[in-house]
Design an enzyme around this catalytic site. Structure first.
Site, PDB file in Angstrom:
ATOM      1  N   SER A  12       0.769  -1.237  -0.070  1.00 54.69           N
ATOM      2  CA  SER A  12       0.015   0.051   0.080  1.00 54.69           C
ATOM      3  C   SER A  12       0.986   1.201   0.129  1.00 54.69           C
ATOM      4  O   SER A  12       1.772   1.413   0.770  1.00 54.69           O
ATOM      5  CB  SER A  12      -1.060   0.024   1.333  1.00 54.69           C
ATOM      6  OG  SER A  12      -1.285   1.067   1.386  1.00 54.69           O
ATOM      7  N   HIS A  37      -1.297  -1.346  -4.276  1.00 57.05           N
ATOM      8  CA  HIS A  37      -2.406  -1.033  -3.565  1.00 57.05           C
ATOM      9  C   HIS A  37      -2.554   0.237  -3.286  1.00 57.05           C
ATOM     10  O   HIS A  37      -1.592   0.805  -2.727  1.00 57.05           O
ATOM     11  CB  HIS A  37      -2.443  -1.897  -2.336  1.00 57.05           C
ATOM     12  CG  HIS A  37      -3.693  -1.910  -1.480  1.00 57.05           C
ATOM     13  ND1 HIS A  37      -4.816  -2.628  -1.952  1.00 57.05           N
ATOM     14  CD2 HIS A  37      -4.251  -1.047  -0.754  1.00 57.05           C
ATOM     15  CE1 HIS A  37      -6.012  -2.435  -1.143  1.00 57.05           C
ATOM     16  NE2 HIS A  37      -5.589  -1.367  -0.465  1.00 57.05           N
ATOM     17  N   ASP A  39      -4.723   3.398  -1.619  1.00 55.93           N
ATOM     18  CA  ASP A  39      -6.100   3.626  -0.777  1.00 55.93           C
ATOM     19  C   ASP A  39      -6.626   5.011  -0.952  1.00 55.93           C
ATOM     20  O   ASP A  39      -6.038   6.093  -0.693  1.00 55.93           O
ATOM     21  CB  ASP A  39      -5.348   3.359   0.565  1.00 55.93           C
ATOM     22  CG  ASP A  39      -5.120   1.962   1.278  1.00 55.93           C
ATOM     23  OD1 ASP A  39      -6.000   1.249   0.885  1.00 55.93           O
ATOM     24  OD2 ASP A  39      -4.045   1.868   1.193  1.00 55.93           O
ATOM     25  N   MET A  41      -9.247   7.578   0.284  1.00 53.06           N
ATOM     26  CA  MET A  41     -10.105   7.896   1.298  1.00 53.06           C
ATOM     27  C   MET A  41     -10.635   9.353   1.183  1.00 53.06           C
ATOM     28  O   MET A  41     -10.117  10.348   0.695  1.00 53.06           O
ATOM     29  CB  MET A  41      -9.155   8.099   2.750  1.00 53.06           C
ATOM     30  CG  MET A  41      -8.442   6.503   2.756  1.00 53.06           C
ATOM     31  SD  MET A  41      -7.432   6.591   4.384  1.00 53.06           S
ATOM     32  CE  MET A  41      -6.728   5.011   4.118  1.00 53.06           C
ATOM     33  N   HIS A  70      -8.278   0.759  -3.961  1.00 51.05           N
ATOM     34  CA  HIS A  70      -9.553   0.553  -2.690  1.00 51.05           C
ATOM     35  C   HIS A  70     -10.005   1.726  -2.236  1.00 51.05           C
ATOM     36  O   HIS A  70      -9.503   2.636  -1.792  1.00 51.05           O
ATOM     37  CB  HIS A  70      -8.460   0.002  -1.490  1.00 51.05           C
ATOM     38  CG  HIS A  70      -9.208  -0.160  -0.051  1.00 51.05           C
ATOM     39  ND1 HIS A  70      -8.750  -0.504   0.720  1.00 51.05           N
ATOM     40  CD2 HIS A  70     -10.509  -0.292  -0.050  1.00 51.05           C
ATOM     41  CE1 HIS A  70      -9.409  -0.598   1.712  1.00 51.05           C
ATOM     42  NE2 HIS A  70     -10.625  -0.767   1.196  1.00 51.05           N
ATOM     43  N   MET A  72     -12.235   3.996  -0.131  1.00 51.07           N
ATOM     44  CA  MET A  72     -12.950   4.283   1.399  1.00 51.07           C
ATOM     45  C   MET A  72     -13.777   5.408   0.972  1.00 51.07           C
ATOM     46  O   MET A  72     -13.248   6.517   1.684  1.00 51.07           O
ATOM     47  CB  MET A  72     -11.981   4.190   2.239  1.00 51.07           C
ATOM     48  CG  MET A  72     -11.546   2.747   2.670  1.00 51.07           C
ATOM     49  SD  MET A  72      -9.707   2.583   3.226  1.00 51.07           S
ATOM     50  CE  MET A  72      -8.497   2.571   1.861  1.00 51.07           C
ATOM     51  N   MET A 141     -11.290  -6.693   5.624  1.00 52.62           N
ATOM     52  CA  MET A 141     -10.266  -5.592   6.425  1.00 52.62           C
ATOM     53  C   MET A 141      -9.789  -6.108   7.721  1.00 52.62           C
ATOM     54  O   MET A 141     -10.766  -6.630   8.548  1.00 52.62           O
ATOM     55  CB  MET A 141     -11.042  -4.492   6.592  1.00 52.62           C
ATOM     56  CG  MET A 141     -11.604  -3.576   5.281  1.00 52.62           C
ATOM     57  SD  MET A 141     -10.200  -3.156   4.304  1.00 52.62           S
ATOM     58  CE  MET A 141      -9.061  -2.068   5.601  1.00 52.62           C
ATOM     59  N   ASP A 176      -6.268  -6.921   4.105  1.00 50.60           N
ATOM     60  CA  ASP A 176      -5.860  -5.258   4.217  1.00 50.60           C
ATOM     61  C   ASP A 176      -6.088  -4.895   5.607  1.00 50.60           C
ATOM     62  O   ASP A 176      -6.915  -4.658   6.385  1.00 50.60           O
ATOM     63  CB  ASP A 176      -6.868  -4.577   3.295  1.00 50.60           C
ATOM     64  CG  ASP A 176      -6.251  -3.173   3.216  1.00 50.60           C
ATOM     65  OD1 ASP A 176      -5.089  -2.868   3.842  1.00 50.60           O
ATOM     66  OD2 ASP A 176      -6.558  -2.501   2.364  1.00 50.60           O
TER      67      ASP A 176
HETATM   68  C1  DX5 Z   1      -6.251   0.963   5.862  1.00 51.44           C
HETATM   69  C2  DX5 Z   1      -5.872   0.694   4.295  1.00 51.44           C
HETATM   70  C3  DX5 Z   1      -4.549  -0.209   4.281  1.00 51.44           C
HETATM   71  C4  DX5 Z   1      -3.517   0.444   4.937  1.00 51.44           C
HETATM   72  C5  DX5 Z   1      -2.537  -0.929   5.513  1.00 51.44           C
HETATM   73  O1  DX5 Z   1      -7.410   1.820   5.860  1.00 51.44           O
HETATM   74  O2  DX5 Z   1      -6.980   0.379   3.438  1.00 51.44           O
HETATM   75  O3  DX5 Z   1      -4.230  -0.446   2.929  1.00 51.44           O
HETATM   76  O4  DX5 Z   1      -2.732   1.182   4.272  1.00 51.44           O
HETATM   77  O5  DX5 Z   1      -1.488  -0.522   6.214  1.00 51.44           O
HETATM   78  P1  DX5 Z   1      -0.849  -1.421   7.189  1.00 51.44           P
HETATM   79  O6  DX5 Z   1      -0.156  -2.680   6.442  1.00 51.44           O
HETATM   80  O7  DX5 Z   1       0.411  -0.306   7.729  1.00 51.44           O
HETATM   81  O8  DX5 Z   1      -1.751  -1.882   8.200  1.00 51.44           O
HETATM   82 ZN    ZN Z   2      -6.469  -0.516   1.261  1.00 51.79          ZN
END
Ligand code: DX5
Ligand code: ZN
Length: 229
Positions: A12, A37, A39, A41, A70, A72, A141, A176
């Site tokens: 990520s 990956h 993320d 948000m 991904h 969110m 998750m 994840d």
């Molecule tokens: C959390 C994200 C993850 C996150 C994982 O909301 O979706 O992808 O970056 O990070 P680590 O591996 O540090 O838990």
């Molecule tokens: Zn993620």
């Protein structure tokens, strides 16, 4: 993008240097990342803000493997075409993000991408029972989404239930949150094949010392070897 159940490591870039994404992506791929990956948000569905479609489009030329996006965010549907245009290979939406995930998955596939469903820790495996024929990936998750570096929440029984529900269908199970060499074998043993990892891949490395990323990924991968046998 062909289907297989080999273990795939998807770093990520939430844990990368935010001033240097192009080189960070090149470094993790050169060191053996299988997917990248991303993320997304929105500061509404989760209490943090990251990338919009313009940023994701700028990452695209650097990603030679699979760009795994991904979301969110809520709502999802108004942004599906923008992430298709940005070049996402896999686009994952949260089942908790709105009342019409069935329509969302149809729209993601309709826009030419693989469709993923993400489940927060409180959402049971059974929630996807009537969605599997529209789905290419289920993301379990193992933290509450929003931040990297959180403590792993054991979801092994949920992963096992999903693995049984999926059967022979060509659907990935992605994990994840909090994946590292200690937790990776647990989720692989339960049936996962895509391991997202942020802090465990990027810690201690940089684009000037990318071999640390490679070593961190090797530690995760080797911890899972033989677990399925
Ligand atoms: C959390 C994200 C993850 C996150 C994982 O909301 O979706 O992808 O970056 O990070 P680590 O591996 O540090 O838990
Ligand atoms: Zn993620």
């Amino acid at each position: 993008m062909s289907f297989d159940r080999n273990i795939k490591i998807a770093p990520s870039i939430l844990s990368a240097d935010f001033a240097n994404f192009g080189q960070e992506i090149q470094a993790i791929e050169a060191q053996g990342a299988d997917w990248v990956h991303i993320d997304v948000m929105d500061g509404h569905f989760v209490p943090n803000l990251t990338f919009g479609p313009m940023a994701v489009k700028a990452f695209r030329p650097h990603v030679k493997t699979v760009m795994d996006v991904h979301l969110m965010i809520a709502p999802v549907d108004p942004y599906i075409d923008a992430y298709a245009d940005a070049g996402a290979d896999v686009l994952t939406a949260h089942i908790e993000a709105g009342p019409h995930i069935h329509r969302t998955l149809q729209a993601i596939r309709g826009a030419g991408m693989k469709a993923g469903i993400a489940l927060n820790p409180g959402t049971p495996a059974e929630a996807v029972a009537h969605l599997l024929d529209l789905t290419d990936l289920v993301c379990v998750m193992t933290v509450n989404p929003g931040f990297g570096g959180q403590k792993f929440i054991d979801m092994s029984s949920k992963i096992r239930n999903l693995r049984a529900m999926i059967g022979d269908r060509p659907i990935h199970i992605e994990i994840d949150g909090g994946v590292d060499p200690t937790t990776a074998p647990l989720v692989v043993e339960a049936g996962a094949d895509v391991l997202v990892a942020g802090s465990a891949v990027f810690k201690g490395g940089s684009v000037d010392s990318p071999e640390v990323y490679g070593e961190n990924m090797r530690k995760i991968r080797s911890a899972t070897q033989g677990v399925w046998a």
